[in-house]
Motif scaffolding. Structure first.
Motif, PDB file in Angstrom:
ATOM      1  N   GLN A   1       0.834  -1.212   0.000  1.00 55.37           N
ATOM      2  CA  GLN A   1       0.000   0.000   0.000  1.00 55.37           C
ATOM      3  C   GLN A   1       0.863   1.254   0.000  1.00 55.37           C
ATOM      4  OE1 GLN A   1      -2.813  -0.748   3.282  1.00 55.37           O
ATOM      5  NE2 GLN A   1      -4.353  -1.133   1.702  1.00 55.37           N
ATOM      6  N   GLU A   2       1.987   1.169   0.706  1.00 58.27           N
ATOM      7  CA  GLU A   2       2.905   2.311   0.757  1.00 58.27           C
ATOM      8  C   GLU A   2       3.487   2.583  -0.628  1.00 58.27           C
ATOM      9  OE1 GLU A   2       6.666   2.393   3.342  1.00 58.27           O
ATOM     10  OE2 GLU A   2       4.961   2.319   4.744  1.00 58.27           O
ATOM     11  N   GLN A   3       3.854   1.486  -1.324  1.00 53.91           N
ATOM     12  CA  GLN A   3       4.519   1.618  -2.617  1.00 53.91           C
ATOM     13  C   GLN A   3       3.534   1.929  -3.747  1.00 53.91           C
ATOM     14  OE1 GLN A   3       7.954   1.338  -2.996  1.00 53.91           O
ATOM     15  NE2 GLN A   3       7.907   1.267  -0.757  1.00 53.91           N
ATOM     16  N   LEU A   4       2.334   1.372  -3.687  1.00 55.37           N
ATOM     17  CA  LEU A   4       1.453   1.394  -4.853  1.00 55.37           C
ATOM     18  C   LEU A   4       0.081   1.998  -4.582  1.00 55.37           C
ATOM     19  CD1 LEU A   4       2.780  -2.055  -5.561  1.00 55.37           C
ATOM     20  CD2 LEU A   4       2.718  -0.404  -7.424  1.00 55.37           C
ATOM     21  N   GLY A   5      -0.063   2.605  -3.434  1.00 56.15           N
ATOM     22  CA  GLY A   5      -1.353   3.226  -3.131  1.00 56.15           C
ATOM     23  C   GLY A   5      -2.245   2.269  -2.367  1.00 56.15           C
ATOM     24  N   LYS A   6      -3.201   2.852  -1.661  1.00 52.79           N
ATOM     25  CA  LYS A   6      -3.996   2.076  -0.712  1.00 52.79           C
ATOM     26  C   LYS A   6      -4.834   0.989  -1.395  1.00 52.79           C
ATOM     27  CE  LYS A   6      -6.046   3.201   3.732  1.00 52.79           C
ATOM     28  NZ  LYS A   6      -6.996   2.257   4.079  1.00 52.79           N
ATOM     29  N   SER A   7      -5.607   1.391  -2.423  1.00 46.79           N
ATOM     30  CA  SER A   7      -6.531   0.400  -2.981  1.00 46.79           C
ATOM     31  C   SER A   7      -5.817  -0.568  -3.925  1.00 46.79           C
ATOM     32  CB  SER A   7      -7.703   1.083  -3.666  1.00 46.79           C
ATOM     33  OG  SER A   7      -7.267   1.729  -4.831  1.00 46.79           O
ATOM     34  N   TYR A   8      -4.863  -0.054  -4.723  1.00 44.61           N
ATOM     35  CA  TYR A   8      -4.148  -0.948  -5.638  1.00 44.61           C
ATOM     36  C   TYR A   8      -3.247  -1.909  -4.852  1.00 44.61           C
ATOM     37  CZ  TYR A   8      -1.639  -2.487  -9.820  1.00 44.61           C
ATOM     38  OH  TYR A   8      -1.099  -3.241 -10.826  1.00 44.61           O
TER      39      TYR A   8
ATOM     40  N   GLN B   1      -3.838  -3.010  -1.873  1.00 45.72           N
ATOM     41  CA  GLN B   1      -4.774  -4.003  -1.305  1.00 45.72           C
ATOM     42  C   GLN B   1      -5.139  -5.050  -2.365  1.00 45.72           C
ATOM     43  OE1 GLN B   1      -6.853  -3.475   1.867  1.00 45.72           O
ATOM     44  NE2 GLN B   1      -7.548  -5.571   1.563  1.00 45.72           N
ATOM     45  N   TYR B   2      -5.405  -4.542  -3.587  1.00 45.67           N
ATOM     46  CA  TYR B   2      -5.771  -5.454  -4.677  1.00 45.67           C
ATOM     47  C   TYR B   2      -4.647  -6.456  -4.933  1.00 45.67           C
ATOM     48  CZ  TYR B   2      -6.273  -7.366  -9.310  1.00 45.67           C
ATOM     49  OH  TYR B   2      -6.320  -8.257 -10.360  1.00 45.67           O
ATOM     50  N   LEU B   3      -3.402  -5.958  -5.043  1.00 48.07           N
ATOM     51  CA  LEU B   3      -2.270  -6.852  -5.327  1.00 48.07           C
ATOM     52  C   LEU B   3      -2.052  -7.856  -4.201  1.00 48.07           C
ATOM     53  CD1 LEU B   3       0.405  -4.508  -6.951  1.00 48.07           C
ATOM     54  CD2 LEU B   3      -1.087  -6.163  -8.069  1.00 48.07           C
ATOM     55  N   PHE B   4      -2.226  -7.385  -2.968  1.00 50.59           N
ATOM     56  CA  PHE B   4      -2.064  -8.262  -1.806  1.00 50.59           C
ATOM     57  C   PHE B   4      -3.029  -9.444  -1.922  1.00 50.59           C
ATOM     58  CE2 PHE B   4      -3.147  -9.522   2.561  1.00 50.59           C
ATOM     59  CZ  PHE B   4      -1.879  -9.750   3.087  1.00 50.59           C
ATOM     60  N   GLU B   5      -4.275  -9.145  -2.238  1.00 50.88           N
ATOM     61  CA  GLU B   5      -5.291 -10.201  -2.324  1.00 50.88           C
ATOM     62  C   GLU B   5      -5.143 -11.031  -3.608  1.00 50.88           C
ATOM     63  OE1 GLU B   5      -9.035  -8.224  -1.801  1.00 50.88           O
ATOM     64  OE2 GLU B   5      -8.691  -7.949   0.360  1.00 50.88           O
ATOM     65  N   ALA B   6      -5.000 -10.349  -4.741  1.00 49.48           N
ATOM     66  CA  ALA B   6      -4.935 -11.061  -6.023  1.00 49.48           C
ATOM     67  C   ALA B   6      -3.751 -12.030  -6.061  1.00 49.48           C
ATOM     68  CB  ALA B   6      -4.846 -10.067  -7.173  1.00 49.48           C
ATOM     69  N   SER B   7      -2.622 -11.644  -5.480  1.00 54.57           N
ATOM     70  CA  SER B   7      -1.448 -12.531  -5.499  1.00 54.57           C
ATOM     71  C   SER B   7      -1.698 -13.789  -4.674  1.00 54.57           C
ATOM     72  CB  SER B   7      -0.204 -11.794  -4.995  1.00 54.57           C
ATOM     73  OG  SER B   7      -0.376 -11.412  -3.638  1.00 54.57           O
TER      74      SER B   7
END
Ligand SMILES: [Mg+2]
Length: 353
Positions: free
Chosen positions: A205-212, A214-220
């Motif tokens: 979230q720090e590197q790529l923004g809060k919502s994106y 979060q998305y990457l965290f879950e999608a991965s």
């Protein structure tokens, strides 16, 4: 469900002599002209040819390739057939492009593997074409599964397979990771989807923004909650042409616009839609892009009325510079015969990649 090399397969189907040959579909079909590859057959892919590559590059990589023009009308016609077959198997269908769709099959009495085989069999019987099916607990994983064993694939992915099957893949394979993010992630040392999954939510979230983030965290991790969107009406139908050489002649722009409009109107009639708004786009040599729209008094699929509206739009654009691209789009689509059109999923204008 994702069709295998859709445009190329359709062309090979009606030209059996091309079977087994490297075939490239793109632009006007002349590889010496400006334009990009829409679809390459699997034989052409062996030479390194892929979608979105300039035709000239494809020709260099594969001089023996057969180059053919894009015939949207024919692909749309077959796409409609395929979507109808899928819709009959499960009406919970999301149409995501001319050559792919998501189906929610969770409520069907048959086990998923049986449904998957039924899809492949009926699509083949109805069109003569093969498709790849991915079965998974959500759309994100189903799409990745459909890609894993192309062509003519049938692949299951469960949450338990994410570590083994998904984590070794490059970050770009994760839906939502584009070329820019890929570069950014690689610079941060993240090359695979597993590398993303190894990072904390806070870091992402720090590197790529809060919502994106979060998305990457879950999608991965294969987590994705987005539902099937059963939107049967396409939002728009569009065509555009990039000129081989930038054009200064108004007549040539007008001729191209008339021919694009004819294609769009053909596609509208094919899929049973009428439009309320016509939009014309002009991109100049310096990539400056202008659009003009005209809303009609009533929905129509009459070529004369649509063409007149398109020319009115063109007339409101001052052609002071050379033109690189001309495009036309119809919006505000309504099924012509009420219920019939509504039930028929329509291919949208997305390219078959
Ligand atoms: Mg596809």
């Amino acid at each position: 469900m994702d069709m295998d090399a859709f445009f190329a397969s359709v062309e090979i189907l009606r030209r059996p002599e091309l079977k087994g040959k490297p075939v490239v579909i793109g632009g006007t079909g002349d590889p010496n002209r400006r334009g990009v590859v829409s679809t390459a057959s699997y034989e052409a892919r062996k030479f390194g040819v892929h979608s979105a590559m300039p035709l000239r590059t494809a020709l260099k990589l594969c001089p023996a390739c057969v180059f053919l023009p894009v015939d949207y009308n024919e692909y749309s016609r077959i796409s409609m057939k395929i979507k109808k077959i899928l819709f009959e198997i499960s009406p919970l269908m999301e149409d995501v492009g001319i050559d792919e769709a998501y189906l929610d099959i969770s409520a069907l009495p048959e086990p998923p593997e049986e449904t998957a085989r039924l899809i492949k069999e009926r699509v083949f019987r109805g069109t003569g074409l093969t498709c790849s099916v991915g079965i998974a607990p959500n759309k994100l994983l189903a799409k990745m599964a459909s890609d894993l064993q192309k062509p003519d694939g049938l692949t299951f992915i469960g949450f338990e397979d994410v570590e083994k099957l998904i984590w070794p893949m490059g970050v770009r394979k994760l839906h939502g990771v584009g070329p820019k993010t890929e570069i950014y992630l690689k610079e941060a040392g993240l090359n695979t989807i597993g590398d993303i999954a190894a990072k904390s939510l806070e870091w992402l979230q720090e590197q790529l923004g809060k919502s994106y983030g979060q998305y990457l965290f879950e999608a991965s991790r294969g987590i994705h909650e987005s539902p099937i969107i059963t939107e049967w009406n396409p939002k728009s139908i569009s065509r555009e042409e990039t000129f081989e050489l930038d054009v200064a002649d108004w007549q040539q722009v007008a001729r191209s616009l008339a021919s694009l409009m004819r294609d769009v109107a053909g596609s509208m009639r094919e899929s049973g839609y009428e439009a309320k708004t016509v939009t014309v786009k002009i991109r100049f040599e310096d990539f400056d892009t202008l659009t003009r729209a005209r809303t009609l008094p009533a929905e129509t699929d009459e070529l004369d009325i649509l063409r007149k509206a398109a020319f009115e739009c063109l007339g409101r654009i001052e052609l002071k510079k050379r033109v690189r691209l001309v495009g036309v789009r119809v919006m505000g689509l309504k099924p012509k015969n009420g219920a019939e059109g509504k039930q028929m999923p329509s291919p949208c204008s997305k390219d078959a990649r």
